[in-house]
Scaffold this motif. Sequence first.
Motif, PDB file in Angstrom:
ATOM      1  N   ARG A   9      -0.129   6.484 -26.089  1.00 55.32           N
ATOM      2  CA  ARG A   9       1.211   6.269 -26.273  1.00 55.32           C
ATOM      3  C   ARG A   9       2.000   6.999 -25.192  1.00 55.32           C
ATOM      4  NH1 ARG A   9       2.717   2.761 -30.063  1.00 55.32           N
ATOM      5  NH2 ARG A   9       4.766   2.837 -29.529  1.00 55.32           N
ATOM      6  N   LYS A  10       1.780   8.355 -25.072  1.00 51.65           N
ATOM      7  CA  LYS A  10       2.404   9.069 -23.933  1.00 51.65           C
ATOM      8  C   LYS A  10       2.390   8.647 -22.494  1.00 51.65           C
ATOM      9  CE  LYS A  10       3.264  13.905 -22.947  1.00 51.65           C
ATOM     10  NZ  LYS A  10       2.514  15.059 -22.825  1.00 51.65           N
ATOM     11  N   ALA A  11       1.230   8.233 -22.362  1.00 51.05           N
ATOM     12  CA  ALA A  11       1.207   7.455 -20.750  1.00 51.05           C
ATOM     13  C   ALA A  11       1.689   6.514 -20.676  1.00 51.05           C
ATOM     14  CB  ALA A  11      -0.653   7.419 -20.758  1.00 51.05           C
ATOM     15  N   ILE A  12       1.684   5.453 -21.412  1.00 49.76           N
ATOM     16  CA  ILE A  12       2.459   4.509 -21.096  1.00 49.76           C
ATOM     17  C   ILE A  12       3.890   4.433 -21.506  1.00 49.76           C
ATOM     18  CG2 ILE A  12       2.599   1.881 -21.704  1.00 49.76           C
ATOM     19  CD1 ILE A  12      -0.081   2.774 -20.898  1.00 49.76           C
ATOM     20  N   LYS A  53       0.888  -1.380   0.155  1.00 56.09           N
ATOM     21  CA  LYS A  53      -0.064   0.020  -0.017  1.00 56.09           C
ATOM     22  C   LYS A  53       0.728   1.104  -0.064  1.00 56.09           C
ATOM     23  CE  LYS A  53      -3.800   2.285   2.397  1.00 56.09           C
ATOM     24  NZ  LYS A  53      -4.250   2.130   3.614  1.00 56.09           N
ATOM     25  N   THR A  54       1.855   1.048   0.782  1.00 54.32           N
ATOM     26  CA  THR A  54       3.066   2.339   0.898  1.00 54.32           C
ATOM     27  C   THR A  54       3.497   2.765  -0.443  1.00 54.32           C
ATOM     28  OG1 THR A  54       3.195   1.890   3.214  1.00 54.32           O
ATOM     29  CG2 THR A  54       4.677   3.495   2.302  1.00 54.32           C
ATOM     30  N   LEU A  55       4.094   1.631  -0.948  1.00 50.44           N
ATOM     31  CA  LEU A  55       4.891   1.795  -1.913  1.00 50.44           C
ATOM     32  C   LEU A  55       3.927   2.278  -3.553  1.00 50.44           C
ATOM     33  CD1 LEU A  55       7.485  -0.739  -1.587  1.00 50.44           C
ATOM     34  CD2 LEU A  55       7.563   1.707  -1.563  1.00 50.44           C
ATOM     35  N   MET A  56       2.804   1.651  -3.416  1.00 49.40           N
ATOM     36  CA  MET A  56       1.727   1.836  -4.534  1.00 49.40           C
ATOM     37  C   MET A  56       1.044   3.259  -4.453  1.00 49.40           C
ATOM     38  SD  MET A  56       1.517  -0.634  -6.785  1.00 49.40           S
ATOM     39  CE  MET A  56      -0.152  -0.227  -7.700  1.00 49.40           C
ATOM     40  N   THR A  57       0.902   3.690  -3.086  1.00 43.43           N
ATOM     41  CA  THR A  57       0.424   4.972  -3.009  1.00 43.43           C
ATOM     42  C   THR A  57       1.413   5.994  -3.655  1.00 43.43           C
ATOM     43  OG1 THR A  57      -0.766   4.465  -1.148  1.00 43.43           O
ATOM     44  CG2 THR A  57      -0.440   6.891  -1.380  1.00 43.43           C
ATOM     45  N   ALA A  58       2.848   5.882  -3.138  1.00 43.96           N
ATOM     46  CA  ALA A  58       3.848   6.621  -3.862  1.00 43.96           C
ATOM     47  C   ALA A  58       4.061   6.574  -5.202  1.00 43.96           C
ATOM     48  CB  ALA A  58       5.108   6.334  -3.048  1.00 43.96           C
ATOM     49  N   LEU A  59       3.984   5.472  -5.797  1.00 40.51           N
ATOM     50  CA  LEU A  59       3.962   5.350  -7.234  1.00 40.51           C
ATOM     51  C   LEU A  59       3.010   6.080  -7.993  1.00 40.51           C
ATOM     52  CD1 LEU A  59       5.120   4.100  -9.623  1.00 40.51           C
ATOM     53  CD2 LEU A  59       3.967   2.161  -9.490  1.00 40.51           C
ATOM     54  N   TRP A  60       1.682   5.912  -7.389  1.00 42.96           N
ATOM     55  CA  TRP A  60       0.310   6.743  -8.075  1.00 42.96           C
ATOM     56  C   TRP A  60       0.675   8.118  -7.971  1.00 42.96           C
ATOM     57  CZ3 TRP A  60      -3.002  10.116  -6.286  1.00 42.96           C
ATOM     58  CH2 TRP A  60      -4.279  10.278  -6.970  1.00 42.96           C
ATOM     59  N   ARG A  61       1.279   8.569  -6.846  1.00 48.02           N
ATOM     60  CA  ARG A  61       1.563  10.050  -6.825  1.00 48.02           C
ATOM     61  C   ARG A  61       2.542  10.461  -7.745  1.00 48.02           C
ATOM     62  NH1 ARG A  61      -1.274  12.629  -2.671  1.00 48.02           N
ATOM     63  NH2 ARG A  61      -1.492  10.649  -1.823  1.00 48.02           N
ATOM     64  N   ASP A  62       3.486   9.896  -7.664  1.00 51.40           N
ATOM     65  CA  ASP A  62       4.654   9.845  -8.695  1.00 51.40           C
ATOM     66  C   ASP A  62       4.014   9.990 -10.200  1.00 51.40           C
ATOM     67  OD1 ASP A  62       6.849  10.167  -7.567  1.00 51.40           O
ATOM     68  OD2 ASP A  62       7.880   8.430  -8.359  1.00 51.40           O
ATOM     69  N   LEU A  63       3.417   9.112 -10.456  1.00 50.08           N
ATOM     70  CA  LEU A  63       2.550   9.317 -11.893  1.00 50.08           C
ATOM     71  C   LEU A  63       1.750  10.489 -12.278  1.00 50.08           C
ATOM     72  CD1 LEU A  63       1.580   5.355 -12.438  1.00 50.08           C
ATOM     73  CD2 LEU A  63       2.708   6.720 -14.007  1.00 50.08           C
ATOM     74  N   ALA A  64       0.853  10.691 -11.102  1.00 49.42           N
ATOM     75  CA  ALA A  64       0.006  11.858 -11.175  1.00 49.42           C
ATOM     76  C   ALA A  64       0.763  13.242 -11.554  1.00 49.42           C
ATOM     77  CB  ALA A  64      -0.790  12.021 -10.021  1.00 49.42           C
ATOM     78  N   GLU A  65       2.138  13.200 -10.587  1.00 50.23           N
ATOM     79  CA  GLU A  65       2.854  14.463 -10.665  1.00 50.23           C
ATOM     80  C   GLU A  65       3.600  14.430 -12.122  1.00 50.23           C
ATOM     81  OE1 GLU A  65       3.049  16.577  -8.320  1.00 50.23           O
ATOM     82  OE2 GLU A  65       2.101  15.515  -6.709  1.00 50.23           O
ATOM     83  N   ASN A  66       3.487  13.342 -12.928  1.00 50.56           N
ATOM     84  CA  ASN A  66       3.870  13.304 -14.174  1.00 50.56           C
ATOM     85  C   ASN A  66       2.729  13.149 -15.356  1.00 50.56           C
ATOM     86  OD1 ASN A  66       7.284  13.197 -14.346  1.00 50.56           O
ATOM     87  ND2 ASN A  66       6.663  11.813 -12.451  1.00 50.56           N
ATOM     88  N   LEU A  67       1.802  13.792 -14.619  1.00 53.89           N
ATOM     89  CA  LEU A  67       0.443  13.986 -15.558  1.00 53.89           C
ATOM     90  C   LEU A  67      -0.169  12.800 -16.142  1.00 53.89           C
ATOM     91  CD1 LEU A  67       1.446  17.177 -17.549  1.00 53.89           C
ATOM     92  CD2 LEU A  67       0.137  17.041 -15.401  1.00 53.89           C
ATOM     93  N   VAL A  68      -0.004  11.516 -15.428  1.00 56.33           N
ATOM     94  CA  VAL A  68      -0.701  10.337 -15.847  1.00 56.33           C
ATOM     95  C   VAL A  68      -1.371   9.905 -14.866  1.00 56.33           C
ATOM     96  CG1 VAL A  68      -0.403   8.095 -16.556  1.00 56.33           C
ATOM     97  CG2 VAL A  68       0.984   9.652 -17.433  1.00 56.33           C
ATOM     98  N   LEU A  69      -2.829   9.808 -14.910  1.00 54.84           N
ATOM     99  CA  LEU A  69      -3.880   9.556 -13.808  1.00 54.84           C
ATOM    100  C   LEU A  69      -4.340   7.952 -14.153  1.00 54.84           C
ATOM    101  CD1 LEU A  69      -4.453  11.033 -11.160  1.00 54.84           C
ATOM    102  CD2 LEU A  69      -6.494  11.824 -12.418  1.00 54.84           C
ATOM    103  N   PHE A  70      -4.063   6.857 -13.105  1.00 47.43           N
ATOM    104  CA  PHE A  70      -4.545   5.623 -13.217  1.00 47.43           C
ATOM    105  C   PHE A  70      -5.837   5.716 -11.859  1.00 47.43           C
ATOM    106  CE2 PHE A  70      -0.389   3.579 -15.122  1.00 47.43           C
ATOM    107  CZ  PHE A  70      -0.753   4.131 -16.307  1.00 47.43           C
ATOM    108  N   ALA A  71      -6.446   4.539 -11.816  1.00 40.90           N
ATOM    109  CA  ALA A  71      -7.360   4.326 -10.665  1.00 40.90           C
ATOM    110  C   ALA A  71      -6.395   3.755  -9.812  1.00 40.90           C
ATOM    111  CB  ALA A  71      -8.825   3.950 -10.927  1.00 40.90           C
ATOM    112  N   PRO A  72      -6.257   3.693  -8.625  1.00 46.73           N
ATOM    113  CA  PRO A  72      -5.807   3.060  -7.554  1.00 46.73           C
ATOM    114  C   PRO A  72      -6.425   1.782  -7.349  1.00 46.73           C
ATOM    115  CG  PRO A  72      -5.921   5.181  -6.605  1.00 46.73           C
ATOM    116  CD  PRO A  72      -6.685   5.267  -7.963  1.00 46.73           C
ATOM    117  N   GLY A  73      -5.898   0.487  -7.272  1.00 49.46           N
ATOM    118  CA  GLY A  73      -6.500  -0.841  -7.274  1.00 49.46           C
ATOM    119  C   GLY A  73      -7.165  -1.116  -6.034  1.00 49.46           C
TER     120      GLY A  73
END
Lengths: 598, 598
Positions: free
Chosen positions: A582-585, A530-550
């Motif tokens: 393409r940009k997101a992936i 949970k801790t690491l996935m949350t950090a990764l999700w936030r990293d992604l959002a800061e780089n303008l890619v938004l996924f839904a957290p599982g």
Amino acid sequence: MDSSFAIPSNTTLTSQGSAVSSDAHARAVAAGLPNALDFTHHLTPLAKNRVASSLKDLYKYMTTPGMITMAGGIPSPQYFPYETLSAEYLPTDFLPLDNPRTPVKSKQSLLSWLFGSSTNNQSFTIRKYVENATPSTIQLATSLQYQSATGPPALPLFLREYVQKIYQPAYADWDVLINCGNTDAWGKVVFMLLERGDAILVEEWTYPGAENSYLPLEVENISIKMDGEGVIPEHMEEVLANWDEEKRGKKRPKLFYTVPTGQNPTGATMMGERKKAIYDICCKYDVIICEDEPYYCLYTGAWKPEGLKPNTSVLAQREVEAEKKEGKEGNEAFIRALAPSYLKYDTQGRVIRLDTFSKTSCPGSRLGWFTTSPLFIERLTRATEASTQAPSGFVTAMTTTLLQTWGFEGYIRWLRGIKAVYKMRRNWICDTFDDVFHLEFESSEFGIKRNDAVMDVFGGLGRGVTCYAKQIPGSKEAKWDEKRGLQSARGKPLVSFVPPTAGMFIWLAVHISGHPDYDALVRKGEDATKTLMTALWRDLAENLVLFAPGIGFDAGGEHSIGGAGIGYFRLSYSIATYEETRKAIETFSKVLTNFLKA
Amino acid sequence: MDSSFAIPSNTTLTSQGSAVSSDAHARAVAAGLPNALDFTHHLTPLAKNRVASSLKDLYKYMTTPGMITMAGGIPSPQYFPYETLSAEYLPTDFLPLDNPRTPVKSKQSLLSWLFGSSTNNQSFTIRKYVENATPSTIQLATSLQYQSATGPPALPLFLREYVQKIYQPAYADWDVLINCGNTDAWGKVVFMLLERGDAILVEEWTYPGAENSYLPLEVENISIKMDGEGVIPEHMEEVLANWDEEKRGKKRPKLFYTVPTGQNPTGATMMGERKKAIYDICCKYDVIICEDEPYYCLYTGAWKPEGLKPNTSVLAQREVEAEKKEGKEGNEAFIRALAPSYLKYDTQGRVIRLDTFSKTSCPGSRLGWFTTSPLFIERLTRATEASTQAPSGFVTAMTTTLLQTWGFEGYIRWLRGIKAVYKMRRNWICDTFDDVFHLEFESSEFGIKRNDAVMDVFGGLGRGVTCYAKQIPGSKEAKWDEKRGLQSARGKPLVSFVPPTAGMFIWLAVHISGHPDYDALVRKGEDATKTLMTALWRDLAENLVLFAPGIGFDAGGEHSIGGAGIGYFRLSYSIATYEETRKAIETFSKVLTNFLKA
């Protein structure tokens, strides 16, 4: 408000009656189909207590010619402020059946496409009054008036034809009832069948929007393990067979909520054999099945990596060719290719199917329909009269007119175009993973060598793909053909997924245990995933890619998909453009590789 | 379906926050208005258990420029089949402000009126994409997409202005929330505030459509006696003060359901003083008031028998004249003339007001709104997310565009036309009673001599009219001016009613005890009123006149309106033509006279 005296519902059914047109019902009985069983014992006290209007006598007289009715609080259509409603709509063949693998640049500029009016558009106008109107006529004087909960008669008429031809229910006296979309529909099912403190069978990863209807009733999730095709029958049987009411302090679950096609969030699609097995278990333990099928028509078939030909049989290849044909033959091939509905196995009337126009027309419709037994249809009609009443006449008038204008075959052609769009989009995202990562396959489909060494996170069905970093990401050396020759994965596994065969979601398993800090966090007693996935999700959002957290989809219980060290994202490929995909992936690959120090 | 990740609702309020525009809220606070009290203790466990989406973090990022979002299961508007939606609509001044007492024959033939298109009609078109769209823009790409439960922002914006100007709530942090019409709205209030087995305060004659939402929950009606102005405060106080929880086996009622204007079925309209008294009692006993106001704008004022001038003061006469003026002055006079809402006295936020477009636009809209405290708005928003979601985008797009096009003053002008129509129709039916029967008045209004001898069946308020047979029905001798000279009623009293000052209903008290068999039936132990009223109702229906039987509106308990020997019909004057109205009441007179052997 005063609609209680306005217009009676057409579906005041008794256990003897059925609103399925008597012709169709007679044919079904003649074909040897049984009527639905009586499931009254499943109804909540609330559902049982609902009564039809005590003023049935009134209704009998309301249609008498020459009757002056002062019984209903019904305003005169003369004072409705709308004289006509019109729509410009797309032709049924607007969307091509076969899209290029990568988009071809359009000659039109984006702006002219966005704001210009296509000359191909057709239009219809709905007038306030239509001369010689029949009950099937759509006119504003009727559509914008109080309507019975069953809506304009022409709409269920169309839907019954659709249900019969597409789902082919295995009992005779089923019927349809319109509603305000599947969230509304599911809410009504919940109050019909669930009491406070009950338990419900759900997929181990499930749609939180559905949970919102019953968790506040303190109904407990009983999660059934899944693999890449959906819930696992053996686990359902095990849960039901070993249910100890005393130990659990509650009754065995009597309702199963499922999204069988393009499941939300896993994207899994369940085919006929598995459904039959689940259905039989539900009969054995007297469980009602609610199949929520928003993505049903988005059944796109298997993804094949670019440049490979599927090793299908001659017959299968003929079906694929037939599906590309315009006209009735192609329409029939489309229908044959769809996954069978639970209705096809339902000889008892224990399935409640939810369909919606959200994905096939537009979500703002807030229009869908139930298909189920006369008992449930009648109780749901009573609940509808005491809540939403008929969906807004604006949407039922527009939708019914569009369907009438397009016709059944035209509507099927439209659906085929929608299916082709989602197939194209599914290919965009899977192809992009294939380009950005190095992929290893669990299956030997398409002549790809199966890699037994890759981690299986989807229940051992052999459908998964695991992504590794390319040795020189983006380099010419890492071209697809070369990759196929690799005997084992290079470096750490990064993410795994089952390429979806339907719907709009990829359920992306992140091998988060590959993070350098993972073990240390676990030792500290933290929820490292949970801790690491949350950090990764936030990293992604800061780089303008938004996924839904599982994590939001976790229905609790034991997991078959996933487990220690695996975290999830749900990726929707329904709206991003090719370039954005393409940009997101690509961004995801960079952020992930950096995050995992892969 | 997948809207849980689509778009957050704008109204995730805390007790500190408010979705009322901060400007308006600040002004209200500056004007010394308090914020709402905390009524959390009134919420059911179901309502308390509802949670906002756990994915608030997601929402924060969703509007970031350049964000590629793969979080929501949102289809692309490109594949919505509608390119434009259009409407031809009536101009705001289509309906005249002052109608002739009897209809003037139109030069147009009925058919050309029904099927011809007026050249005065205006039209609007809503396109899929609008350049430089703001959040307030109505475009199909947004309206036909998933929307937050609060709908298109422009709609609550309009409604807040309307609420502020028309109702002038007495606390600062109220807000609005749209819903699928008042039946839907009331259903949501029921599940928010009522538990199985609770009791609810209702009017002694009440709307069965509202009962359908709570009677299946085994909630008990506690009926409050009414007179011609609605419920009687003293009886409400008595019921609440003497509530014995142990003896009753249930808690004191904490919810009061009321239709204060043009009440359904009695047609009673409650003015400010009475409302203030009821409100104070509800504060004393901590009761929530739900005012269901579909007929609010149909406030038509007192009926004056034809040919008589009301004996109003100079100031009152000036107001009447101002109401006939076009433009802002007339609009303001219209607003001043409306009955005050409970909101005007609500300093605590204990009123939940339900408004609908059913009577002011069209019932098929299935669109209405709540006005209430931030707590209730927030809980109702959560319930909306788990059921209907936003009302259909077809109706919100159309309605919002029409309101934007008309503007606030234009909409008020439209409402004045609607009011004038119902005033005309109210006059049609009351004038017809005056022509067909001989009328005696309980009041001395209009200079009519009060008749103390007539039977009072409406709680002694002195507003009723009792109808007797004309000695020579329809003869020239029975002209109105002559009748006024009569000192006492001739023959048996036949029916009594309070000429309605709002809405669309006449609650007709039939003096059924005048039937020759009445006493004999009573002696046999039969429910003579029910037996004879049913027979009379059927007689009428066989003669092509359909009234609503009063028995369906009986909320039980003691009755102040009615009593032994009086039966009821509800007559709606909303839809019959002038000719039909006359024919119906003439037929009624003949059937009734014959039935009672009068």
